[in-house]
Design an enzyme around this catalytic site. Sequence first.
Site, PDB file in Angstrom:
ATOM      1  N   GLN A  17       0.838  -1.213   0.000  1.00  0.00           N
ATOM      2  CA  GLN A  17       0.000   0.000   0.000  1.00  0.00           C
ATOM      3  C   GLN A  17       0.872   1.262   0.000  1.00  0.00           C
ATOM      4  O   GLN A  17       0.544   2.260   0.647  1.00  0.00           O
ATOM      5  CB  GLN A  17      -0.978  -0.019   1.165  1.00  0.00           C
ATOM      6  CG  GLN A  17      -2.116  -1.001   0.979  1.00  0.00           C
ATOM      7  CD  GLN A  17      -2.882  -0.759  -0.333  1.00  0.00           C
ATOM      8  OE1 GLN A  17      -3.177   0.375  -0.701  1.00  0.00           O
ATOM      9  NE2 GLN A  17      -3.200  -1.825  -1.038  1.00  0.00           N
ATOM     10  N   SER A  18       1.955   1.222  -0.738  1.00  0.00           N
ATOM     11  CA  SER A  18       2.841   2.381  -0.808  1.00  0.00           C
ATOM     12  C   SER A  18       2.147   3.550  -1.512  1.00  0.00           C
ATOM     13  O   SER A  18       1.763   3.443  -2.687  1.00  0.00           O
ATOM     14  CB  SER A  18       4.116   2.002  -1.570  1.00  0.00           C
ATOM     15  OG  SER A  18       4.848   3.165  -1.882  1.00  0.00           O
ATOM     16  N   ASN A  19       2.020   4.645  -0.788  1.00  0.00           N
ATOM     17  CA  ASN A  19       1.481   5.871  -1.401  1.00  0.00           C
ATOM     18  C   ASN A  19       2.541   6.506  -2.297  1.00  0.00           C
ATOM     19  O   ASN A  19       2.223   7.139  -3.297  1.00  0.00           O
ATOM     20  CB  ASN A  19       1.061   6.858  -0.320  1.00  0.00           C
ATOM     21  CG  ASN A  19       0.011   6.254   0.583  1.00  0.00           C
ATOM     22  OD1 ASN A  19      -1.101   6.013   0.152  1.00  0.00           O
ATOM     23  ND2 ASN A  19       0.373   5.970   1.832  1.00  0.00           N
TER      24      ASN A  19
ATOM     25  N   ALA B 182       4.689   4.850  -4.151  1.00  0.00           N
ATOM     26  CA  ALA B 182       4.650   4.148  -5.445  1.00  0.00           C
ATOM     27  C   ALA B 182       3.469   4.653  -6.276  1.00  0.00           C
ATOM     28  O   ALA B 182       3.614   4.941  -7.476  1.00  0.00           O
ATOM     29  CB  ALA B 182       4.542   2.643  -5.207  1.00  0.00           C
TER      30      ALA B 182
END
Length: 346
Positions: free
Chosen positions: A82-84, A86
Site C-alpha cells: 500500500q505504498s502511497n 509508489a
Amino acid sequence: MLFEQLRAQLARFPKLDYSPLPTPLAPLARLTGQLGGPRLWVKRDDGLGPGMGGNKGRKLAFLMAEIQRQGKRKVITYGGLQSNHARMTAAACAALELEAHLFFFERRPPTLPGNLLLDRLFGARLHFIPFGGGGGASMTLEAANRLVRLVALPFTGPGAYFMPVGGHNVTGCLGYVAAALELHEQVAQLGLEPVTVVTAAGTGGTLAGLLAGFTLLDSPVRLLGIDVGKLWKAFPVSIGRLAGELCAALGEPHDFRPEDVPIIERTYAGPAYAVLTAEAGQAIQTLAQSEGIVLDPVYTGKAFAGLLDLIRQGRFRPGEHVIFLHTGGAPGLWAYEEPLSAFYRE
Ligand SMILES: Cc1ncc(COP(=O)(O)O)c(C=O)c1O
C-alpha cells in the site's frame, strides 16, 4: 540562515509545480475542545501533488524535475503493497509519459485494492518478487536501496532512474526543507508559540527535510517524528545523515547525531509495518468523527494514535500548539476494509 537566503538556495534546484502552495494550516477546534489539552492544528499535505495526493507530492516535485533534466524514460521505485509513494510516482510518470516500474517484495496478492488499484490505473508495471517483504529492521535503509537497485535493474534494462524507497534522497527531501520554510512562515503569521510539528516517519525523509529546514532557519518550531514501521536498522542515523546532506546541499553543512533526531521509535508501530493497530483504528475514527478528516491505516493513523497518547500522558501543556502534519494515504483505507470494519459499527 535567513529566511530569504534559504528560499534563494532552494530556488537553485529545478522543481515541478503540482499544487498551489502553501497547503492550509487549519485549527482542529472540536477535537481540541474534546481533549482539553494543547491547541491542535492540521497541516493539509494530504491534498498535495499528483494521483490523489500526499507528502510525496513535495518530494516528487523535485525528483520528477531531476528525471526530466536527465532525460530518463523509465523510473524504478519500491515500497510496501500500500505504498502511497509508489502510487504517486506512478501518477507523476503517467503525466510525463514515463514508464513507472514499481517493485513489491511480497507475493502478488489475490486482489489488488487501494493503492495497487490506482497503480494499475496509472499504467505502472508492477513487479512482485516474494523475498519476504523485508522490514523487521534487519537492514539499514541505504543497504535496502542498494540491494533493490541491483535486483530491479535487470527487469528494466539499463538507463532507468532509480528512486529510493519513499523518495528518500537529497533531491526528494528538499521538498520538506521547503515545507519547513512554509510552516515557519505560517506559524509566525498566526503567532503560534510554543509549537511542535508532529509527523509520521516511514522512511524518515519528511522528518529529515523538516529537521534540516528548521535547523537552517534556527526556527523555534519543535519537531517530533513517530515511527510507524520498525522498518530500518539504525533509523535515526540514516535520518540524521540525510538531514546533514540536505544542509550541505543548501550551503551550510551541519552534523546531526542520532540523538539530535527527534523521533519516537517503535512505541506506536504495533507488531510491524502495515499491520493495523487497535489504537490506529480508534485514532482514525476519532479524527473522522470530530473533524471529518480521513487518516490512513499504515502511516497517519499510527502517528495520530501516538499523538493522542502523548496528549493523554501530558506531554504538551494546554497553552501549547501542536500541528499534525497530514501526509495523506487515504487510498490505503480500501485495502483494510476487513480489519477496520471490526472497529466501526453502524
Ligand atoms: C501517507 C504517508 N504518510 C507518511 C509517510 C512517511 O513519510 P517518510 O517516508 O518521508 O517518512 C508516507 C510514506 O512513507 C506516507 O505514504
